[in-house]
Motif scaffolding. Structure first.
Motif, PDB file in Angstrom:
ATOM      1  N   TYR A 162       1.032  -1.120  -0.042  1.00  0.00           N
ATOM      2  CA  TYR A 162      -0.168   0.256   0.033  1.00  0.00           C
ATOM      3  C   TYR A 162       0.796   1.386  -0.009  1.00  0.00           C
ATOM      4  O   TYR A 162       1.924   1.178   0.514  1.00  0.00           O
ATOM      5  CB  TYR A 162      -1.158   0.074   1.200  1.00  0.00           C
ATOM      6  CG  TYR A 162      -0.425  -0.501   2.389  1.00  0.00           C
ATOM      7  CD1 TYR A 162      -0.399  -1.668   2.764  1.00  0.00           C
ATOM      8  CD2 TYR A 162       0.224   0.495   3.447  1.00  0.00           C
ATOM      9  CE1 TYR A 162       0.303  -2.329   4.116  1.00  0.00           C
ATOM     10  CE2 TYR A 162       0.958  -0.361   4.541  1.00  0.00           C
ATOM     11  CZ  TYR A 162       0.871  -1.487   4.706  1.00  0.00           C
ATOM     12  OH  TYR A 162       1.559  -1.981   6.007  1.00  0.00           O
ATOM     13  N   ARG A 163       0.586   2.203  -0.583  1.00  0.00           N
ATOM     14  CA  ARG A 163       1.027   3.696  -0.741  1.00  0.00           C
ATOM     15  C   ARG A 163       0.096   4.613  -0.295  1.00  0.00           C
ATOM     16  O   ARG A 163      -0.965   4.591  -0.436  1.00  0.00           O
ATOM     17  CB  ARG A 163       1.552   4.109  -2.295  1.00  0.00           C
ATOM     18  CG  ARG A 163       2.463   3.212  -2.767  1.00  0.00           C
ATOM     19  CD  ARG A 163       2.727   3.798  -4.272  1.00  0.00           C
ATOM     20  NE  ARG A 163       3.300   4.955  -4.293  1.00  0.00           N
ATOM     21  CZ  ARG A 163       2.908   6.037  -4.955  1.00  0.00           C
ATOM     22  NH1 ARG A 163       2.184   5.917  -5.749  1.00  0.00           N
ATOM     23  NH2 ARG A 163       3.820   7.269  -4.878  1.00  0.00           N
ATOM     24  N   VAL A 164       0.553   5.414   0.721  1.00  0.00           N
ATOM     25  CA  VAL A 164      -0.340   6.037   1.736  1.00  0.00           C
ATOM     26  C   VAL A 164      -0.158   7.701   1.642  1.00  0.00           C
ATOM     27  O   VAL A 164       0.817   8.127   1.378  1.00  0.00           O
ATOM     28  CB  VAL A 164      -0.185   5.673   3.023  1.00  0.00           C
ATOM     29  CG1 VAL A 164      -1.045   6.409   3.987  1.00  0.00           C
ATOM     30  CG2 VAL A 164      -0.483   4.028   3.148  1.00  0.00           C
ATOM     31  N   ASP A 165      -1.633   8.350   1.501  1.00  0.00           N
ATOM     32  CA  ASP A 165      -1.534   9.732   1.477  1.00  0.00           C
ATOM     33  C   ASP A 165      -1.611  10.164   2.810  1.00  0.00           C
ATOM     34  O   ASP A 165      -2.599   9.528   3.717  1.00  0.00           O
ATOM     35  CB  ASP A 165      -2.887   9.896   0.796  1.00  0.00           C
ATOM     36  CG  ASP A 165      -3.182  11.548   0.720  1.00  0.00           C
ATOM     37  OD1 ASP A 165      -3.374  12.139  -0.500  1.00  0.00           O
ATOM     38  OD2 ASP A 165      -3.259  12.231   1.904  1.00  0.00           O
ATOM     39  N   PHE A 166      -0.733  11.239   3.198  1.00  0.00           N
ATOM     40  CA  PHE A 166      -0.730  11.594   4.606  1.00  0.00           C
ATOM     41  C   PHE A 166      -1.054  13.002   4.710  1.00  0.00           C
ATOM     42  O   PHE A 166      -0.795  13.829   5.773  1.00  0.00           O
ATOM     43  CB  PHE A 166       0.949  11.577   5.280  1.00  0.00           C
ATOM     44  CG  PHE A 166       1.373  10.051   5.058  1.00  0.00           C
ATOM     45  CD1 PHE A 166       0.905   9.203   6.220  1.00  0.00           C
ATOM     46  CD2 PHE A 166       2.013   9.373   4.174  1.00  0.00           C
ATOM     47  CE1 PHE A 166       1.409   7.744   6.263  1.00  0.00           C
ATOM     48  CE2 PHE A 166       2.359   7.992   4.277  1.00  0.00           C
ATOM     49  CZ  PHE A 166       1.833   7.132   5.251  1.00  0.00           C
ATOM     50  N   SER A 167      -2.036  13.379   3.888  1.00  0.00           N
ATOM     51  CA  SER A 167      -2.078  14.804   3.829  1.00  0.00           C
ATOM     52  C   SER A 167      -3.168  15.365   4.735  1.00  0.00           C
ATOM     53  O   SER A 167      -3.047  16.388   5.477  1.00  0.00           O
ATOM     54  CB  SER A 167      -2.379  15.390   2.442  1.00  0.00           C
ATOM     55  OG  SER A 167      -3.648  14.821   1.945  1.00  0.00           O
ATOM     56  N   SER A 168      -4.081  14.549   5.255  1.00  0.00           N
ATOM     57  CA  SER A 168      -4.990  14.970   6.370  1.00  0.00           C
ATOM     58  C   SER A 168      -4.191  15.643   7.585  1.00  0.00           C
ATOM     59  O   SER A 168      -4.699  16.619   8.091  1.00  0.00           O
ATOM     60  CB  SER A 168      -5.918  13.661   6.545  1.00  0.00           C
ATOM     61  OG  SER A 168      -6.759  13.403   5.663  1.00  0.00           O
ATOM     62  N   ALA A 169      -3.332  14.433   8.089  1.00  0.00           N
ATOM     63  CA  ALA A 169      -2.812  15.096   9.267  1.00  0.00           C
ATOM     64  C   ALA A 169      -1.827  16.337   9.231  1.00  0.00           C
ATOM     65  O   ALA A 169      -1.933  16.969  10.133  1.00  0.00           O
ATOM     66  CB  ALA A 169      -1.838  14.031   9.987  1.00  0.00           C
ATOM     67  N   ARG A 170      -1.507  16.687   7.797  1.00  0.00           N
ATOM     68  CA  ARG A 170      -0.626  17.649   7.619  1.00  0.00           C
ATOM     69  C   ARG A 170      -1.412  19.026   7.409  1.00  0.00           C
ATOM     70  O   ARG A 170      -1.096  19.798   8.353  1.00  0.00           O
ATOM     71  CB  ARG A 170       0.123  17.547   6.346  1.00  0.00           C
ATOM     72  CG  ARG A 170       1.293  18.405   6.084  1.00  0.00           C
ATOM     73  CD  ARG A 170       2.121  17.789   4.656  1.00  0.00           C
ATOM     74  NE  ARG A 170       1.506  17.367   3.826  1.00  0.00           N
ATOM     75  CZ  ARG A 170       1.465  16.181   3.264  1.00  0.00           C
ATOM     76  NH1 ARG A 170       2.416  15.215   3.994  1.00  0.00           N
ATOM     77  NH2 ARG A 170       0.922  15.618   2.112  1.00  0.00           N
ATOM     78  N   LYS A 171      -2.605  18.930   7.015  1.00  0.00           N
ATOM     79  CA  LYS A 171      -3.607  19.874   6.600  1.00  0.00           C
ATOM     80  C   LYS A 171      -4.184  20.168   7.951  1.00  0.00           C
ATOM     81  O   LYS A 171      -4.719  21.129   8.470  1.00  0.00           O
ATOM     82  CB  LYS A 171      -4.529  19.554   5.552  1.00  0.00           C
ATOM     83  CG  LYS A 171      -3.883  19.825   4.207  1.00  0.00           C
ATOM     84  CD  LYS A 171      -4.814  19.389   3.166  1.00  0.00           C
ATOM     85  CE  LYS A 171      -4.275  19.047   1.750  1.00  0.00           C
ATOM     86  NZ  LYS A 171      -4.991  18.328   0.981  1.00  0.00           N
ATOM     87  N   GLU A 172      -4.874  19.263   8.513  1.00  0.00           N
ATOM     88  CA  GLU A 172      -5.722  19.544   9.637  1.00  0.00           C
ATOM     89  C   GLU A 172      -5.105  19.507  11.124  1.00  0.00           C
ATOM     90  O   GLU A 172      -5.617  20.100  11.843  1.00  0.00           O
ATOM     91  CB  GLU A 172      -6.751  18.275   9.752  1.00  0.00           C
ATOM     92  CG  GLU A 172      -7.582  18.513   8.443  1.00  0.00           C
ATOM     93  CD  GLU A 172      -8.692  17.267   8.442  1.00  0.00           C
ATOM     94  OE1 GLU A 172      -8.973  16.809   9.217  1.00  0.00           O
ATOM     95  OE2 GLU A 172      -8.646  16.819   7.059  1.00  0.00           O
ATOM     96  N   LEU A 173      -4.005  18.646  11.333  1.00  0.00           N
ATOM     97  CA  LEU A 173      -3.376  18.951  12.508  1.00  0.00           C
ATOM     98  C   LEU A 173      -2.067  19.701  12.429  1.00  0.00           C
ATOM     99  O   LEU A 173      -1.336  19.817  13.505  1.00  0.00           O
ATOM    100  CB  LEU A 173      -3.158  17.451  13.025  1.00  0.00           C
ATOM    101  CG  LEU A 173      -4.242  16.553  13.095  1.00  0.00           C
ATOM    102  CD1 LEU A 173      -3.723  15.262  13.543  1.00  0.00           C
ATOM    103  CD2 LEU A 173      -5.268  17.018  14.146  1.00  0.00           C
TER     104      LEU A 173
END
Ligand SMILES: NC(=O)c1ccc[n+]([C@@H]2O[C@H](COP(=O)([O-])OP(=O)(O)OC[C@H]3O[C@@H](n4cnc5c(N)ncnc54)[C@H](O)[C@@H]3O)[C@@H](O)[C@H]2O)c1
Length: 340
Positions: free
Chosen positions: A272-283
């Motif tokens: 699996y390749r994973v998108d980590f942008s939620s934690a970057r943008k929201e936290l």
């Protein structure tokens, strides 16, 4: 905050406790101590701790905490495959029970160590937190079940958050040698070979143990609305690498080592390749450590602290150590302490 960290005597817990203390939290640990003596080099200063099996925790032991950071688990696929029922008992049932008791005790935040392996076989595209969950092992399945059941407990006074960590790497005094980068560097230090048993093609997102600790610290401090019943992938897209690419970084970090991809374990469907942008943008959370930095750190620490083959293959390999504790009569078949 007053924070209870379960699994504080594990690989991640041993890095997490000082990180949370440095952020000003008052930390208490809770652990059955399976790996308490599995230390490379000097033992870390222990926080106040409760020595108890997760399956036996009582509500009184959770009273007075503002948050629970829940790390305790049988922490990998080989353990889950060996004893699926115990994996479900500890990782699933005891975790949900812990969350229920925590809510009853008035704990307001419950930070759960989930895993990106919940995505299972996800192909080449980047998966976000909304992607379908396709756990391929009892270990990953147990994590999905906890997310579902603990989410159902959320209410105005109880905010669970699910941190789906990439596979960890990096030095911890309570080392684990059975996770990919730590394993490849250790084997190379001991034998001169960087040995990959799969065909090297599966994608494995990686994240440093210290970055995981910072992600948890971030979730303790974030506004409740930002974390309430949310799942966050924890890692960085820069560390979405194939196992062969990870191995190449190890060759570059360990002097005079050579790469050997044997393929003997056959194809590995977990990819699996994973998108980590939620934690970057929201936290505002960014993972800092790269794979080459982690490989160099591990090489340095292994050499400086005198890693031996015996420790690498036995004490720092979760399955081998638990098997040894059973064979020597410390633990029974249910992994409970005999005579406790
Ligand atoms: N290390 C990784 O790559 C990684 C990646 C994603 C998620 N996680 C999750 O993070 C958590 C911590 O992982 P880790 O690498 O530190 O694992 P670890 O095996 O080093 O530590 C787990 C700790 O939990 C304790 N524990 C296990 N069963 C218990 C029980 N019944 N009662 C009380 N304590 C018990 C052990 O004694 C140990 O100290 C786990 O939930 C794991 O699934 C780890």
């Amino acid at each position: 905050m007053r924070v209870l960290v379960t699994g504080h005597q594990g690989y991640l817990g041993t890095v997490m406790v000082p990180e949370l203390q440095a952020a000003g939290h008052e930390v208490t640990g809770l652990d059955s101590g399976f790996f308490a003596d599995c230390v490379l080099g000097e033992a870390p200063a222990p926080p106040p701790g409760i020595a108890v099996d997760l399956r036996d925790v009582k509500v009184e032991q959770l009273a007075g905490f503002d948050a629970v950071v829940h790390l305790a688990a049988l922490s990998n696929d080989p353990l889950g495959a060996l004893a699926p029922q115990i994996t479900y008992d500890i990782n699933h049932h005891a975790s949900v029970r812990l969350a229920r008791l925590a809510r009853e005790a008035g704990v307001r935040r419950f930070l759960y160590a989930s895993t990106c392996s919940v995505y299972g076989a996800a192909g080449d595209g980047l998966v976000t937190e909304d992607a379908p969950l396709r756990p391929l092992t009892p270990y990953a399945e147990s994590k999905v079940r906890v997310e579902d059941d603990v989410a159902a407990l959320a209410d105005s006074g109880f905010s669970p958050v699910f941190l789906r960590n990439a596979t960890a790497f990096g030095f911890s005094p309570r080392l684990r040698a059975d996770i990919v980068l730590n394993n490849l560097v250790g084997y190379a230090v001991l034998t001169g070979e960087v040995k990959v048993l799969s065909d090297g093609t599966p994608w494995r997102p990686l994240v440093h143990a210290q970055d995981i600790a910072r992600a948890f610290a971030t979730c303790l401090e974030a506004p409740a609305e930002a974390i309430h019943c949310r799942a966050y992938n924890v890692g960085t897209e820069d560390n979405n690498l194939t196992v062969a690419q990870i191995a190449q970084a190890v060759v570059e970090a360990v002097p005079d080592s050579t790469l050997l991809i044997t393929g003997e374990s056959g194809a590995d469907p977990r990819s699996y390749r994973v998108d980590f942008s939620s934690a970057r943008k929201e936290l505002g959370f960014e993972a800092a450590w790269s794979i080459p930095e982690g490989a160099a750190e591990l090489y340095r620490e292994y050499v400086a602290r005198g890693l031996t083959s015996d420790a690498f293959f036995r004490r720092f390999t979760r399955l081998a150590h638990l098997t040894a504790l059973k064979e020597s009569g410390v633990l029974d078949d249910e992994l409970r302490r005999i005579g406790a």
